[in-house]
Design an enzyme around this catalytic site. Sequence first.
Site, PDB file in Angstrom:
ATOM      1  N   HIS A 111      -4.518   5.760  11.605  1.00 58.81           N
ATOM      2  CA  HIS A 111      -5.520   6.746  11.153  1.00 58.81           C
ATOM      3  C   HIS A 111      -6.783   6.845  12.017  1.00 58.81           C
ATOM      4  O   HIS A 111      -7.878   6.550  11.553  1.00 58.81           O
ATOM      5  CB  HIS A 111      -5.900   6.487   9.690  1.00 58.81           C
ATOM      6  CG  HIS A 111      -6.067   5.045   9.285  1.00 58.81           C
ATOM      7  ND1 HIS A 111      -6.856   4.163   9.971  1.00 58.81           N
ATOM      8  CD2 HIS A 111      -5.528   4.344   8.254  1.00 58.81           C
ATOM      9  CE1 HIS A 111      -6.794   2.978   9.390  1.00 58.81           C
ATOM     10  NE2 HIS A 111      -5.992   3.064   8.346  1.00 58.81           N
TER      11      HIS A 111
ATOM     12  N   HIS B   8      -4.707   5.101  -6.129  1.00 53.56           N
ATOM     13  CA  HIS B   8      -5.592   4.276  -6.960  1.00 53.56           C
ATOM     14  C   HIS B   8      -5.664   4.941  -8.328  1.00 53.56           C
ATOM     15  O   HIS B   8      -5.396   6.142  -8.459  1.00 53.56           O
ATOM     16  CB  HIS B   8      -7.003   4.200  -6.362  1.00 53.56           C
ATOM     17  CG  HIS B   8      -7.076   3.419  -5.073  1.00 53.56           C
ATOM     18  ND1 HIS B   8      -6.912   2.056  -5.016  1.00 53.56           N
ATOM     19  CD2 HIS B   8      -7.292   3.829  -3.799  1.00 53.56           C
ATOM     20  CE1 HIS B   8      -7.028   1.645  -3.757  1.00 53.56           C
ATOM     21  NE2 HIS B   8      -7.258   2.704  -2.991  1.00 53.56           N
TER      22      HIS B   8
ATOM     23  N   ASP C 122      -1.010   7.862   5.184  1.00 50.94           N
ATOM     24  CA  ASP C 122      -1.870   6.829   4.580  1.00 50.94           C
ATOM     25  C   ASP C 122      -1.986   7.049   3.070  1.00 50.94           C
ATOM     26  O   ASP C 122      -3.073   6.965   2.483  1.00 50.94           O
ATOM     27  CB  ASP C 122      -3.263   6.759   5.234  1.00 50.94           C
ATOM     28  CG  ASP C 122      -4.002   5.472   4.853  1.00 50.94           C
ATOM     29  OD1 ASP C 122      -3.414   4.616   4.160  1.00 50.94           O
ATOM     30  OD2 ASP C 122      -5.189   5.330   5.229  1.00 50.94           O
TER      31      ASP C 122
ATOM     32  N   HIS D  58      -5.830  -1.347  11.832  1.00 51.89           N
ATOM     33  CA  HIS D  58      -6.812  -0.563  11.084  1.00 51.89           C
ATOM     34  C   HIS D  58      -8.134  -0.844  11.803  1.00 51.89           C
ATOM     35  O   HIS D  58      -8.702  -1.927  11.636  1.00 51.89           O
ATOM     36  CB  HIS D  58      -6.854  -1.023   9.629  1.00 51.89           C
ATOM     37  CG  HIS D  58      -7.965  -0.407   8.825  1.00 51.89           C
ATOM     38  ND1 HIS D  58      -7.738   0.337   7.699  1.00 51.89           N
ATOM     39  CD2 HIS D  58      -9.311  -0.412   9.000  1.00 51.89           C
ATOM     40  CE1 HIS D  58      -8.908   0.751   7.200  1.00 51.89           C
ATOM     41  NE2 HIS D  58      -9.872   0.307   7.979  1.00 51.89           N
TER      42      HIS D  58
ATOM     43  N   HIS E 109       2.905   5.123   7.451  1.00 50.92           N
ATOM     44  CA  HIS E 109       1.730   4.515   6.809  1.00 50.92           C
ATOM     45  C   HIS E 109       1.678   4.891   5.329  1.00 50.92           C
ATOM     46  O   HIS E 109       1.059   5.885   4.929  1.00 50.92           O
ATOM     47  CB  HIS E 109       0.449   4.970   7.523  1.00 50.92           C
ATOM     48  CG  HIS E 109      -0.716   4.071   7.251  1.00 50.92           C
ATOM     49  ND1 HIS E 109      -1.586   3.655   8.233  1.00 50.92           N
ATOM     50  CD2 HIS E 109      -1.168   3.508   6.104  1.00 50.92           C
ATOM     51  CE1 HIS E 109      -2.524   2.873   7.715  1.00 50.92           C
ATOM     52  NE2 HIS E 109      -2.291   2.776   6.411  1.00 50.92           N
TER      53      HIS E 109
END
Length: 439
Positions: free
Chosen positions: A243, A320, A316, A190, A71
């Site tokens: 997750h 950003h 995950d 998800h 992921h």
Amino acid sequence: MTSRDGRTTAPGSLLIRGGRVIDPATGTDGVMDVLLSDGKVAKTGPGLDAGGGTIIEAKGLVVAPGFVDVHVHLREPGEEGKETIATGTRAAAMGGVTTVVAMPNTVPPIDTPAMIAYVLSRAAQDGVVRVRPAGCISHERKGEVMADLAGLKEAGAVAFSDDGNSVMNALLARRAMINTRILNVPYVEHAEDASLVDAGVMHEGRVSLRLGLAGRSPLAEDLIVARDLLLAEATGAHLHVAHVSSRRSLEMIREAKARGVPVTCEATPHHLVLTDEAVGEFDTSAKVLPPLRSEEHRLALIAAVKDGTVDVIASDHAPHGPLEKEVEFAQAASGMVGLETMLPLALEVLVRSGAMDLPGLVRLLSSAPARLFHLAGGTLAAGSPADVTVFDPELAWTVDPRAFSSKGRNTPFAGRKVRGRAVDVIVGGRIVVRDGGLV
Ligand code: DOR
Ligand code: ZN
């Protein structure tokens, strides 16, 4: 030779000498040597001859199959300011990860065979670890029309997911599972019911009340997990829940597994280590989806890793930039970088805590994800790809986001003192990290 994931293999031989070799796939755990030759594992055992090739001394270190992270958000194409295949795969290598499954919520999303081919060609040019793309379940990841799953697989997709969102339409979810079952590729959900999360921006609980932020109930996750378990049972599809963060979801997955439903799931280091308290005073680096939850859920997740309900650890990794994170909490993007902190955090919360032993963790990071996603690697058995992570489980360091190889600096772990780090990382027989630094 160039393989499907674009890696070329190194000719010649490399001997990794005298480390604690842990290979859960073959039940190996002992001090010995590993000989790599022509991009493959040639032999594992004591007193091997280097045959004139390079020697890596691994005394006092652990020698494991290269980690497989199912992921990872590489952000290419479309958001190269946040991450690229070049920087994301370097972050992976620094974290000991030799194969990443790249999530398809790029801009535009990876929803056609041509997009898969594009990612693979970029990976072959710029990547330093293996990149195996996941394809979207739906066209434009809109949750309406099913993507060409067979074509995506043919082009190289190893999993399907609309990650970032749940597939909210049950008809689409069911059809996609019927197809993923035929294609023998995991359906990755998800799990968060979009209608129930509404405008929530963090876990619904004491902390959200105190901060005056709209909460997301764990029920949003539970509803989709319940639906998907029923659909997986009916279709026979391999459902992989990404997750997992909620206690009730874990109970349902545990119960479904006991009945033989083909379900697997992953836990992230951040959901294992942190709670919603990490949001503190509106710290956007702790904003992630699904949200960090309360201690009750965190402890349930650790227990589920311990008893085998959780199959793999995945980062995950979600980079950003400041534009998305240095804003009001409610407006901030969700996600945190994770590739370069996964190993020490997992060691802390799972091994040093006594929840499991080191071979158990190595399995969750390498052999289990490789097997579940049908990826080569994840073992040091003779003939396997020469993907190896040599790590020091005790090496102490302080997390400094400025030193990351990722472009992302968005981590709530900045300044944390951790232990455990990849020292030497080998992909297809080529050394990509040596003595803790990129080659
Ligand atoms: O926090 C998250 N960020 N969760 C996701 O599922 C998507 C990811 C992203 O792409 O930023
Ligand atoms: Zn997700």
